[in-house]
Design a protein around this motif. Structure first.
Motif, mmCIF file in Angstrom:
data_model
loop_
_atom_site.group_PDB
_atom_site.id
_atom_site.type_symbol
_atom_site.label_atom_id
_atom_site.label_comp_id
_atom_site.label_asym_id
_atom_site.label_seq_id
_atom_site.Cartn_x
_atom_site.Cartn_y
_atom_site.Cartn_z
ATOM 1 N N UNK A 1 0.826 -1.203 0.000
ATOM 2 C CA UNK A 1 0.000 0.000 0.000
ATOM 3 C C UNK A 1 0.862 1.256 0.000
ATOM 4 N N UNK A 2 2.055 1.165 0.614
ATOM 5 C CA UNK A 2 2.981 2.295 0.634
ATOM 6 C C UNK A 2 3.885 2.309 -0.594
ATOM 7 N N UNK A 3 3.774 1.262 -1.450
ATOM 8 C CA UNK A 3 4.658 1.102 -2.613
ATOM 9 C C UNK A 3 6.120 1.169 -2.170
ATOM 10 N N UNK A 4 6.399 0.500 -1.061
ATOM 11 C CA UNK A 4 7.722 0.535 -0.459
ATOM 12 C C UNK A 4 8.453 -0.768 -0.701
ATOM 13 N N UNK A 5 9.689 -0.684 -1.201
ATOM 14 C CA UNK A 5 10.533 -1.866 -1.362
ATOM 15 C C UNK A 5 10.793 -2.475 0.007
ATOM 16 N N UNK A 6 10.495 -3.752 0.199
ATOM 17 C CA UNK A 6 10.646 -4.357 1.531
ATOM 18 C C UNK A 6 12.082 -4.477 2.001
ATOM 19 N N UNK A 7 13.053 -4.420 1.073
ATOM 20 C CA UNK A 7 14.450 -4.616 1.435
ATOM 21 C C UNK A 7 15.170 -3.320 1.799
ATOM 22 N N UNK A 8 14.503 -2.195 1.674
ATOM 23 C CA UNK A 8 15.137 -0.922 2.012
ATOM 24 C C UNK A 8 15.438 -0.856 3.502
ATOM 25 N N UNK A 9 16.668 -0.507 3.882
ATOM 26 C CA UNK A 9 16.976 -0.353 5.307
ATOM 27 C C UNK A 9 16.072 0.702 5.938
ATOM 28 N N UNK A 10 15.667 0.470 7.179
ATOM 29 C CA UNK A 10 14.765 1.408 7.825
ATOM 30 C C UNK A 10 15.271 2.835 7.806
ATOM 31 N N UNK A 11 16.563 3.017 8.028
ATOM 32 C CA UNK A 11 17.104 4.374 8.098
ATOM 33 C C UNK A 11 17.099 5.085 6.749
ATOM 34 N N UNK A 12 16.858 4.330 5.654
ATOM 35 C CA UNK A 12 16.793 4.942 4.324
ATOM 36 C C UNK A 12 15.362 5.146 3.830
ATOM 37 N N UNK A 13 14.378 4.683 4.566
ATOM 38 C CA UNK A 13 12.994 4.901 4.180
ATOM 39 C C UNK A 13 12.634 6.349 4.501
ATOM 40 N N UNK A 14 12.080 7.096 3.553
ATOM 41 C CA UNK A 14 11.732 8.495 3.827
ATOM 42 C C UNK A 14 10.829 8.632 5.052
ATOM 43 N N UNK A 15 11.054 9.672 5.819
ATOM 44 C CA UNK A 15 10.277 9.859 7.049
ATOM 45 C C UNK A 15 8.783 9.918 6.767
ATOM 46 N N UNK A 16 8.391 10.591 5.691
ATOM 47 C CA UNK A 16 6.966 10.678 5.364
ATOM 48 C C UNK A 16 6.373 9.292 5.131
ATOM 49 N N UNK A 17 7.145 8.397 4.512
ATOM 50 C CA UNK A 17 6.669 7.040 4.263
ATOM 51 C C UNK A 17 6.520 6.276 5.566
#
Length: 330
Positions: A236-252
């Motif tokens: 639903x967030x169109x977020x790659x599951x393998x992205x490290x948490x610290x690299x996920x944009x804060x808004x996401x």
């Protein structure tokens, strides 16, 4: 393993049917005899869920902590009534035992029994098994019924009985010990949906190099999310599951928290992990009756993405199955 919505629903059933009653506590299989003796004969005063864990308080100040894990399940029997907050959210409840059929214009029973609380209905003598993987309902002729299987603990009031089988955790704790367990858990949107809880989640995610898919399943980061909600939230967030948490944009990250709160409330109200939006009435009724019609990616490996048509991928991550779209979540 039951996810957060199931445990909150079970806690609400205890609040409706056991809180305020004096409870006989026993261990039919014998493995919990000592713990049962510490709370036997006391009045249950509170029932609450925090993520995947449930806590039952008694008038002597002790708490029964339960974590169902993968194999745990509750059997309820007796004069069981539906929690009024769930009933209010769903309209008339449980006028039929036929799963996969409409109860009224607003309520549909799931064919697999995922929202089996619907079929409790008005108070009557019935047996209901509550766990994510197994739900069985049948009429009983004597009360209390004989325990079925290896019952770790039996909670018996004058009108209802609850049998627990196969939990990962079942222990009696004092208030300080309960506080210590809860302190280790991440925030739960049903208990704390304020800015402080959101900020706590965001901070925990954005300081870690661990993949966001693993962080969402870490109960120390956020309470209640399991494999189904993890996959659906990330899609639903169109977020790659393998992205490290610290690299996920804060808004996401903030939207993941808010979306988890929305989906959790829907799950508690309906008993189903409904994760698709903007369905027309016919599609909604179809989705409510069948899990394969209400998820974007979960258990859809090899099938075309509902958005882009790319085949959904399934892989093992941290010993659990991860479902995602390699295009929309690239």
């Amino acid at each position: 393993m039951p996810e957060g919505h199931s445990v909150h629903r079970i806690a609400r059933q205890f609040a409706s049917n056991f809180v305020g009653h004096r409870i006989q506590v026993s261990s039919p299989q014998g493995r919990f005899a000592e713990g049962a003796s510490r709370i036997d004969g006391h009045v249950m005063t509170d029932a609450r869920a925090v993520g995947k864990q449930m806590f039952l308080e008694f008038d002597n100040g002790l708490w029964l902590r339960i974590h169902l894990g993968i194999y745990g399940a509750w059997d309820f029997a007796g004069d069981i009534s539906i929690d009024p907050t769930i009933a209010a959210a769903n309209g008339r409840m449980g006028q039929t035992n036929q799963r996969g059929t409409a109860v009224d214009d607003d309520t549909v029973l799931d064919r697999a029994g995922e929202n089996s609380l619907h079929s409790i209905g008005a108070p009557r003598r019935t047996r209901l098994r509550m766990a994510e993987s197994e739900k069985v309902e049948d009429e009983i002729t004597t009360f209390p019924p004989e325990p079925i299987g290896q019952v770790r603990v039996r909670l018996l009031s004058d009108t209802a009985v609850a049998d627990l089988r196969g939990p990962t955790a079942c222990e009696v704790l004092d208030p300080a010990e309960v506080d210590a367990v809860i302190a280790k858990l991440g925030p739960d949107p049903l208990l704390s949906d304020d800015q402080a809880a959101e900020d706590r989640f965001v901070t925990a995610v954005r300081k870690k190099p661990t993949s966001i898919a693993l962080l969402l399943m870490d109960q120390n980061v956020v309470a209640g999310i399991g494999n189904v909600y993890r996959a659906e939230l990330l899609f639903r967030a169109r977020q790659n599951p393998h992205t490290p948490g610290k690299q996920v944009p804060e808004d996401t990250v903030r939207e993941l928290w808010r979306d988890w709160g929305r989906l959790l409330r829907i799950g508690v109200e309906t008993g189903q992990m409904m994760t698709m939006d903007d369905l027309d009435p016919e599609a909604y009724r179809k989705a409510m009756a069948s899990r394969e019609d209400r998820h974007w990616v979960y258990k859809r490996e090899g099938l075309p993405c509902r958005v882009c048509g790319t085949h959904i991928v399934m892989e093992l991550l941290g010993g659990r199955k991860l479902y995602w779209c390699p295009k929309d979540q690239a």
